[in-house]
Write a protein that holds these residues in place. Structure first.
Motif, PDB file in Angstrom:
ATOM      1  N   ASN A   1       2.531   1.359  17.442  1.00  0.00           N
ATOM      2  CA  ASN A   1       3.962   1.524  17.180  1.00  0.00           C
ATOM      3  C   ASN A   1       4.656   1.751  18.509  1.00  0.00           C
TER       4      ASN A   1
ATOM      5  N   ILE B   1       4.276   0.156  11.646  1.00  0.00           N
ATOM      6  CA  ILE B   1       4.520   0.928  10.423  1.00  0.00           C
ATOM      7  C   ILE B   1       4.950   2.336  10.823  1.00  0.00           C
TER       8      ILE B   1
ATOM      9  N   ILE C   1       0.857  -1.181   0.000  1.00  0.00           N
ATOM     10  CA  ILE C   1       0.000   0.000   0.000  1.00  0.00           C
ATOM     11  C   ILE C   1       0.896   1.234   0.000  1.00  0.00           C
TER      12      ILE C   1
END
Ligand SMILES: Cc1cc2nc3c(=O)[nH]c(=O)nc-3n(C[C@H](O)[C@H](O)[C@H](O)COP(=O)(O)OP(=O)(O)OC[C@H]3O[C@@H](n4cnc5c(N)ncnc54)[C@H](O)[C@@H]3O)c2cc1C
Ligand SMILES: Nc1ncnc2c1ncn2[C@@H]1O[C@H](COP(=O)(O)O)[C@@H](O)[C@H]1O
Lengths: 250, 329
Positions: free
Chosen positions: B292, B272, B255
């Motif tokens: 995260n 990410i 993506i």
């Protein structure tokens, strides 16, 4: 093989874009430029094919004002043999107008393979490659993620949504390259020196009729600031509650 | 009053969701032209005509059905030639394709054959006088361009999911047609179709996407991402380029700027960092959740909800909680 690669000059996407006073373009002050991502893959693909398959020629072509010579020189410094600038004072918004000029240049070039990027990262149209193929009546595979060529036949893989297809065709042909193909190499110092002496021809672009005009450009609405729900697994119940009651996605 | 044309995409004998979106968009355009007809174009192997009535549900007045054994797989040359011939003969105001892999392949060829203007990846459109005015995301989604197309027919590809299909039931008339070019004589032929992971939802269709990055630490740990997707029930798995480069996931899962652009109802970003090239592909998601361990990670700037911590520890707990929430209804 004699391979042509069509490359477009585009601004670096890591910029915080501003809209120009005209309201119909981005403000160009301070922007850095490079060739579009997939066009870099396309140049790399051409170089690797010719390196592997013995004597060949890689010709890079870009349509636009004189500044596109920077990107043509970069491709030459990567290893392309010669460059052609199709000179026009601006790059039209209509992909068919660009394809018409590229087709006129490519028509009598005797190329075995003509490569495009899947899409230019600025215009994000993905139209110029297949349009050029149509104008030249050449076999065309768009958005390929792998490509093999042997004895004048090509086999290419195209990613579809949740599936893929493998297509076969003979050369000469047009291919637009997607993620999965090799990334552009960095020019070596030797390459940069050599590029200065490589031929770069300039010809006027024979643009087609333009049916598309840019009325306006605007920045998309900013996302509202979010929040940190908490730390570690202990924050999960609160997250799930918010997804259920506030975001209503659960 | 003018009619509009819609390319109704099918694969393997079934309509794709984007077929309803293109028909529905063509309906809106036809209505804006004073109530013209919508002519949907449906091509495939013999038997594909049985899908025609489904298109009537979204406002197709006529379904042009092209059945041929050579159209079992996509055949861009034959389809582009046939669609272009119908569009030329039909005198349409506009022709709508999806900005899907197939639509993006076909529409530019059709536009070049007809010598007409084409707008790609359209997220909004309207007829204004004798122009078609559309919005199109450019510059890696950082700029929205408004484009004006003059001339008729105007061709556009519609960004998948940008405009939901609206039901407008009519009794569609079926009209059979022959391919304008023999599919067997195409210069490019599909030799093999490679199916994706079975019944898994495609990232372009899924209302929920659970995406993983390098923070997952190994290909094995993607199992945790798949488990969460399974708990949602209607979710697909996505990935960053770091992950597809390492071969943890296929390129088709990527993506971002050089991958797919998605806009699900919910996007869960696991490990990410939120590089701008990744954000370019998911910033239009309705709700974004990020997990995260680094509270300064840029992904938190676009996330609606964030959890700071180790994704490998958090995912199993989240999966269990989502399962429980879904069971409770
Ligand atoms: C031309 C170009 C095009 C590109 N196109 C794309 C694209 O289409 N899509 C794309 O995704 N990228 C793209 N990239 C790459 C992009 O710039 C980033 O490199 C990439 O997105 C980073 O992936 P990542 O977030 O998985 O990895 P990283 O940036 O390495 O981030 C890993 C994150 O995981 C966190 N983390 C580590 N351990 C844990 C843990 N135990 N628990 C929780 N969190 C943890 C870290 O804090 C970090 O934030 C492109 C780059 C270029 C130059
Ligand atoms: N001005 C240009 N000069 C040379 N090639 C171009 C130009 N514009 C587009 N292309 C090529 O066409 C591809 C697709 O561009 P687009 O259709 O604008 O997304 C690019 O990746 C380039 O390979």
């Amino acid at each position: 093989m004699k391979i042509a690669v069509c490359i477009k000059r585009v601004p670096d996407m890591e910029t915080r874009f501003k809209i120009a006073a005209s309201g119909s373009s981005v403000d160009e002050t301070g922007l850095k430029y490079d060739m579009s991502d997939f066009d870099g893959y396309a140049v790399e693909t051409a170089l690797q094919l010719n390196e592997k398959q013995g004597p060949g020629e890689t010709v890079v072509i870009s349509l636009g004002p004189d500044v596109v010579q920077e990107q043509l020189r970069k491709a030459l410094s990567m290893g392309a043999d010669r460059a052609v600038q199709l000179k026009s004072d601006r790059v039209p918004a209509d992909g068919l107008a660009i394809a018409t000029a590229l087709a006129a240049e490519l028509k009598s070039g005797g190329y075995d393979l003509i490569l495009f990027g899947r899409q230019a990262v600025d215009s994000a149209n993905a139209t110029v490659g297949p349009m050029t193929a149509e104008l030249l009546d050449l076999p065309c595979a768009t958005a390929v993620s792998s490509l093999e060529i042997a004895n004048g036949r090509a086999t290419a893989r195209r990613e579809l949504e949740g599936a893929a297809e493998v297509v076969e065709f003979s050369l000469p042909a047009i291919v637009s390259v997607d993620e999965g193909m090799p990334r552009a190499r960095y020019p070596s110092l030797k390459g940069i020196m050599a590029a200065k002496k490589k031929p770069l021809e300039v010809r006027p672009a024979q643009l087609g009729e333009e049916r598309i005009t840019i009325e306006k450009m605007e920045l998309p609405p900013e996302r509202a600031a979010g929040r940190i729900v908490g730390e570690g697994p202990a924050a999960v119940p609160e997250l799930v509650r918010l997804l259920h009651t506030e975001a209503k996605v659960l | 009053m003018a009619n509009t044309f819609a390319f109704a995409e099918s694969r393997g004998g079934a309509l794709r969701r984007v077929a309803f979106e293109t028909v529905s968009a063509a309906r809106a355009l036809a209505d804006a032209c004073g109530g013209g007809e919508v002519h949907a174009f449906l091509a495939g192997a013999p038997g594909v005509s049985s899908l025609a009535s489904e298109l009537g549900k979204y406002g197709a007045d006529v379904v042009i059905v092209v059945e041929h054994p050579g159209l079992a797989n996509a055949n861009a040359e034959s389809l582009a030639a046939t669609a272009a011939e119908r569009i030329r003969a039909g005198g349409y105001r506009a022709a709508v394709f999806s900005a899907s892999a197939q639509g993006r392949d076909l529409a530019p060829r059709v536009a070049a054959k007809l010598g007409v203007g084409m707008a790609a990846d359209v997220i909004a459109f309207e007829l204004s006088g004798d122009a078609l005015v559309v919005k199109h995301p450019a510059y890696a989604g950082k700029v929205i361009a408004t484009l004006k197309l003059t001339g008729s027919p105007a061709i556009m590809t519609l960004h998948p999911g940008a405009r939901a299909a609206v039901e407008a039931p009519t009794e569609a008339r079926v009209e059979s047609a022959q391919p304008a070019a023999d599919p067997g004589a195409s210069k490019v032929l599909v030799k093999e179709m490679i199916a994706g992971g079975g019944a898994k939802l495609d990232i372009g269709d899924a209302p929920v996407i659970v995406s993983g990055g390098r923070g997952l630490k190994s290909a094995d740990n993607f199992r945790l991402v798949e488990d969460l997707a399974a708990a949602f029930g209607n979710a697909a798995v996505g990935a960053t380029r770091a992950v597809t480069d390492d071969g943890w996931r296929p390129h088709s899962d990527q993506i971002g700027q050089t991958g797919r652009q998605v806009s699900p109802d919910l996007y869960v970003a696991c490990g990410i960092s939120g590089a701008i090239q990744h954000i370019a592909g998911m910033r239009n998601s309705r709700t974004i959740v990020a997990i995260n361990k680094d509270k300064e990670a840029p992904i938190f700037k676009v996330a609606d909800y964030g959890i700071v911590g180790d994704v490998v520890e958090i995912l199993p707990v989240l999966t269990a909680a989502v399962k429980e929430a879904r069971e409770k209804g």
